[in-house]
Design a protein around this motif. Structure first.
Motif, PDB file in Angstrom:
ATOM      1  N   SER A 188       1.798  10.824 -14.580  1.00 59.35           N
ATOM      2  CA  SER A 188       1.495  10.273 -15.907  1.00 59.35           C
ATOM      3  C   SER A 188       2.591   9.363 -16.445  1.00 59.35           C
ATOM      4  CB  SER A 188       1.182  11.362 -16.931  1.00 59.35           C
ATOM      5  OG  SER A 188       2.366  11.937 -17.447  1.00 59.35           O
ATOM      6  N   MET A 237       5.638   6.205 -15.989  1.00 55.35           N
ATOM      7  CA  MET A 237       5.615   4.831 -15.524  1.00 55.35           C
ATOM      8  C   MET A 237       6.588   4.635 -14.369  1.00 55.35           C
ATOM      9  SD  MET A 237       6.174   1.258 -17.589  1.00 55.35           S
ATOM     10  CE  MET A 237       4.602   1.463 -18.425  1.00 55.35           C
ATOM     11  N   LEU A 262      -5.898  -2.436  -9.644  1.00 55.75           N
ATOM     12  CA  LEU A 262      -4.677  -1.945 -10.285  1.00 55.75           C
ATOM     13  C   LEU A 262      -4.360  -2.680 -11.581  1.00 55.75           C
ATOM     14  CD1 LEU A 262      -2.406  -1.676  -7.117  1.00 55.75           C
ATOM     15  CD2 LEU A 262      -3.422   0.231  -8.377  1.00 55.75           C
ATOM     16  N   SER A 278      -5.349  -2.800 -14.598  1.00 57.33           N
ATOM     17  CA  SER A 278      -5.229  -2.116 -15.886  1.00 57.33           C
ATOM     18  C   SER A 278      -3.924  -1.340 -16.021  1.00 57.33           C
ATOM     19  CB  SER A 278      -6.415  -1.166 -16.089  1.00 57.33           C
ATOM     20  OG  SER A 278      -6.392  -0.145 -15.125  1.00 57.33           O
ATOM     21  N   ARG A 279      -3.255  -1.076 -14.891  1.00 63.00           N
ATOM     22  CA  ARG A 279      -2.038  -0.271 -14.936  1.00 63.00           C
ATOM     23  C   ARG A 279      -0.779  -1.034 -14.513  1.00 63.00           C
ATOM     24  NH1 ARG A 279      -1.382   4.197 -11.630  1.00 63.00           N
ATOM     25  NH2 ARG A 279      -2.759   3.446  -9.966  1.00 63.00           N
ATOM     26  N   THR A 280      -0.932  -2.295 -14.134  1.00 65.35           N
ATOM     27  CA  THR A 280       0.178  -3.020 -13.518  1.00 65.35           C
ATOM     28  C   THR A 280       0.678  -4.159 -14.392  1.00 65.35           C
ATOM     29  OG1 THR A 280      -0.804  -2.552 -11.353  1.00 65.35           O
ATOM     30  CG2 THR A 280       0.903  -4.237 -11.424  1.00 65.35           C
ATOM     31  N   LEU A 311       4.170   0.148 -13.167  1.00 66.90           N
ATOM     32  CA  LEU A 311       2.872   0.760 -12.888  1.00 66.90           C
ATOM     33  C   LEU A 311       2.765   1.995 -13.775  1.00 66.90           C
ATOM     34  CD1 LEU A 311       0.300   0.734 -11.069  1.00 66.90           C
ATOM     35  CD2 LEU A 311       1.551   2.286  -9.535  1.00 66.90           C
ATOM     36  N   SER A 312       1.804   1.998 -14.650  1.00 67.95           N
ATOM     37  CA  SER A 312       1.700   3.067 -15.634  1.00 67.95           C
ATOM     38  C   SER A 312       0.784   4.191 -15.154  1.00 67.95           C
ATOM     39  CB  SER A 312       1.192   2.512 -16.959  1.00 67.95           C
ATOM     40  OG  SER A 312      -0.129   2.000 -16.802  1.00 67.95           O
ATOM     41  N   SER A 313       0.902   5.320 -15.835  1.00 67.74           N
ATOM     42  CA  SER A 313       0.016   6.472 -15.605  1.00 67.74           C
ATOM     43  C   SER A 313      -0.105   6.820 -14.125  1.00 67.74           C
ATOM     44  CB  SER A 313      -1.371   6.180 -16.197  1.00 67.74           C
ATOM     45  OG  SER A 313      -1.281   5.829 -17.553  1.00 67.74           O
ATOM     46  N   VAL A 314       1.016   6.980 -13.470  1.00 70.20           N
ATOM     47  CA  VAL A 314       0.977   7.208 -12.026  1.00 70.20           C
ATOM     48  C   VAL A 314       0.446   8.594 -11.692  1.00 70.20           C
ATOM     49  CG1 VAL A 314       2.825   5.568 -11.569  1.00 70.20           C
ATOM     50  CG2 VAL A 314       3.386   7.981 -11.943  1.00 70.20           C
ATOM     51  N   ASP A 318      -0.280   7.339  -6.013  1.00 74.53           N
ATOM     52  CA  ASP A 318       0.588   6.162  -6.069  1.00 74.53           C
ATOM     53  C   ASP A 318       1.844   6.334  -5.222  1.00 74.53           C
ATOM     54  OD1 ASP A 318      -0.437   5.996  -9.431  1.00 74.53           O
ATOM     55  OD2 ASP A 318      -0.937   4.490  -7.916  1.00 74.53           O
TER      56      ASP A 318
END
Length: 118
Positions: free
Chosen positions: A15, A17, A65, A67-69, A84-87, A91
């Protein structure tokens, strides 16, 4: 000679980053005709292109990716970075930075292992 070196934490909690930096020497990240990419390889899987930043600062991301990158750069330090968020454990991978050319990538960093685990 162009050299790329990844740096960042090797362990990230779920969760959180993931943040990595690629330091480039022997070439400027603002030189036209090149892109600067992040690529990863999960254990037992193939290479996955994550995204890139172009010499003019434009960015492109893998649809899966996006939306998270986030990829950014520091031209004064000749570095570009990946967030990279919400890992999740999915990942977990070896993360590479590379210089992109028309037909592929000509210079790569040595790669850095990132493990997502609590």
């Amino acid at each position: 000679q162009v050299q790329l070196q990844e740096s960042g934490p090797g362990l990230v909690k779920p969760s959180q980053m993931l943040s990595l930096t690629c330091t480039v020497s022997g070439a400027s990240i603002t030189t036209s005709s090149y892109t600067w990419a992040w690529i990863r390889q999960p254990p037992g899987k193939g290479l996955e292109w994550m995204g890139a930043i172009v010499y003019d600062g434009s960015t492109y991301y893998s649809p899966s990716l996006k939306s998270r990158t986030s990829i950014s750069r520091d031209t004064a330090k000749n570095q570009f970075s990946l967030q990279l968020s919400s890992v999740t454990p999915e990942d977990t991978a070896v993360y590479y930075c590379a210089r992109g050319i028309t037909w592929g990538f000509d210079y790569w960093g040595q790669g850095t292992q990132v493990t997502v685990s609590s």
